[in-house]
Scaffold this motif. Sequence first.
Motif, PDB file in Angstrom:
ATOM      1  N   GLY A 193       0.829  -1.204   0.000  1.00 12.18           N
ATOM      2  CA  GLY A 193       0.000   0.000   0.000  1.00 12.18           C
ATOM      3  C   GLY A 193       0.858   1.246   0.000  1.00 12.18           C
ATOM      4  N   ALA A 197       1.096   3.998  -2.961  1.00 13.33           N
ATOM      5  CA  ALA A 197       0.768   5.389  -2.651  1.00 13.33           C
ATOM      6  C   ALA A 197       1.889   6.314  -3.101  1.00 13.33           C
ATOM      7  N   VAL A 200       1.875   6.652  -6.901  1.00 10.55           N
ATOM      8  CA  VAL A 200       0.752   7.479  -7.351  1.00 10.55           C
ATOM      9  C   VAL A 200       1.033   8.959  -7.090  1.00 10.55           C
ATOM     10  N   VAL A 235      -4.594  12.042  -1.925  1.00 11.77           N
ATOM     11  CA  VAL A 235      -4.612  10.780  -2.678  1.00 11.77           C
ATOM     12  C   VAL A 235      -3.981   9.637  -1.881  1.00 11.77           C
ATOM     13  N   ALA A 236      -2.755   9.874  -1.381  1.00 10.36           N
ATOM     14  CA  ALA A 236      -2.002   8.771  -0.776  1.00 10.36           C
ATOM     15  C   ALA A 236      -2.664   8.272   0.502  1.00 10.36           C
ATOM     16  N   THR A 239      -5.728   6.232  -0.240  1.00 11.05           N
ATOM     17  CA  THR A 239      -5.337   4.968  -0.871  1.00 11.05           C
ATOM     18  C   THR A 239      -4.832   3.996   0.186  1.00 11.05           C
ATOM     19  N   ILE A 243      -6.419   0.372   1.366  1.00 10.48           N
ATOM     20  CA  ILE A 243      -5.677  -0.896   1.298  1.00 10.48           C
ATOM     21  C   ILE A 243      -5.600  -1.545   2.674  1.00 10.48           C
TER      22      ILE A 243
END
Lengths: 411, 339
Positions: A193, A197, A200, A235-236, A239, A243
């Motif tokens: 994860g 991240a 991304v 975002v991270a 995410t 996960i």
Amino acid sequence: MMEDNSPKVISDKIPFYRDVRFLKVFFQILFIIGIILLAGFLYSNMLNGLSRQGIELNLTFLNSEAGFELSEGIDFEPSETFLKAFWVGIVNTLKVSILGIFSATAIGFFFGIARLSSNWLIRQIASVYVECFRNIPLVLQIVFWYAIMLVLPVVRESISFFDSIFINVRGVYLPALEGTAGLILWLWYLLSGIIIAIIVVLGLAAFRYFFQSRELHATSRPSFISNIIFGAKWVAAPTFLIIAIVGWFLTPEVPFELSRPEFRGFNFVGGMNFSPEFTALLIGLAVYTSAFIAEVVRSGIQAVVKGQREAARSVGLKESQVLRLVVVPQAIPVIVPPLTSQYLNLAKNSSLAIFIGFPDLFQVGEIMMSQTGQSIPIFAMIMVSYLIMSLTTSAFMNWYNHRITRIGRSR
Amino acid sequence: MRNKFLFRISVLVLAILFVTPLLADNHESILDKVKNRGKLVCGVHGGLPGFGFLGEDGKWSGFDADFGRAIAAAVLGDPSKVEFVPLNAAERFTALQTGEIDVLIRNTTWTLSRDAELSTDFAPPTFYDGQGFMVPKSLNIESITELAGASIGVTAGSTTELNLTDTMRSLGLEFNSISYADIDTLYNSYDAGRVDVVTSDKSQLVARRKDLKNPDDHVILDATISKEPLGPLTIHGDNEWNDAVSWVVYATFFAEEHNITQENVKTFKTENPEIKRFLGESGEMGKKLGLPKDWAKQIIISVGNYGEIFERHLTPIGLPRGVNKPWTQGGLLYSMPFR
């Protein structure tokens, strides 16, 4: 020096043994030689004394089987080596010192500020606290706290809270999270994860930096770093959370389970246990040192000139804001150096554990000395361990002090 | 002038530094040191009733303390010329190694490692003991195998600490041991229920049980898990001194074998040549050991024979003589011949 005043022409004629430039160096060298000889003498004298008694100085005994059990600390079997036992002692000392430093700092700041309170009662309570605890020898305090632990009810009559927290003469038992077989798998999910991240976020930041922001004017263009922060936040983190949650349910077994202390045979089993020895030592160290820290904090605050407080009040800050925004930031540079000494004292004072049977570095060392007879190497090991701990602490505190005083100046 | 002076000083300092280590090698026996000092320094327990403890009158008393007095009587002719130094288990050997004490009489177990590695020499055991367990009666425990999972209190740095681990390992029992450097803390925390069980030499358990809050609520298990021969120790390599201490112990055994007591020693009439040698009436037993002629007589005058020492200190606390009787009565006390 007198000779420095005389003209250079004459200095050529004076013999070398009256030349101050020569003598300066000569005496320094002589001094160093003296020191080396003294150290050598002491060392050879020690070796002589030892060989007369048939003791050999070597560390091979460290690899032999310890043969004794230690009551707490990281996992240790009697079949493991003396070296491992010593390491258990070091970890126990670190554990009690670090927890002690944090609690002493918190209590100390509280009472230090309370001593300057405008409320008469609070001020008096704080002074009584400080004067009591810093004027009674620490050994007595530790033994006192241990005696209090020993009058707690016996195991079968434990004080219990909600059937999951138990207090008795064996210490405090708390529920704890224990990893199960599924934990490893779940940690792998988390790791992947994190990696996903990062990829991304970097990709997104690069994309925004090169394409989206090109249309904007150069000065208002967000920097690469701020793009990363933006990505990490929006975002991270989600995410990663998704996960983690999905992974939690994907693993065949739940990664953690709540382990509650349960009475079995003689003792409570499971959960987390703070032994009475550890608790008494921790309370003793924290309370004793906090009384000194309170004084350090008080003196630090009082070192801030009165005008600063008055100025802060006059711009309409609340009393708590005056303290938080104006006084404390200026008091910290005054507080840190004496605070460092208190931290060092606390770590060294933890060796008083020997009085109540907590297996810290010093007690384990003593047991090893008795079981092997190798007093000198073990004493050296104990000294070096404390030295390393103290030097590390003071290096860190010096760095911190340097940092905050620099910030202070740049303001 | 000035730097000449400095030069001389430096030479002198260097000379001292180089020569002193050589001089330090030249050592005298502790026997001579004790004689010159006029006083024996003896390490004892300090907290063990019956063996070594400081009485309310400020005098050291106990079985071990009396052996210290016996040595002083033999060497100096006066049992009061002893200075007792109380030591805990962990510091006792260091005190002996550094010469802080002349002899250690502190219920110390004779083991191979201590004999060979610790730079100590043992004199004959004065007390044959074994390790046992004390538990509260309320736990209804009869054998060691029922101790699985128990918290066990033990003295830090003792042989009992190692025996405990060995025994529990060989029985495959899980346990939690808590080591206390201070014997009073150990028994206090047992009394408070911090530990379920306390393990030590049985003599110590008997001696300390009396001081618990309710002595009758505690029972000492029958099982004995180790041999604990307890005796005096001297520094390794000082044979003269070790001989003197050993023969002081034998003298107390010998006197009991032959019914020589504190009361009758001064008037003891005998034609037995060995007893005559023992009392210093013939032969040169004392001289051979570097002791006065009447050394053995002085011991008996001041502390009595082994049986008397035992009855004075250990019988009152409830210790049976067990194997600690003369070999003539089926015990383990056996004096080497006075010849």
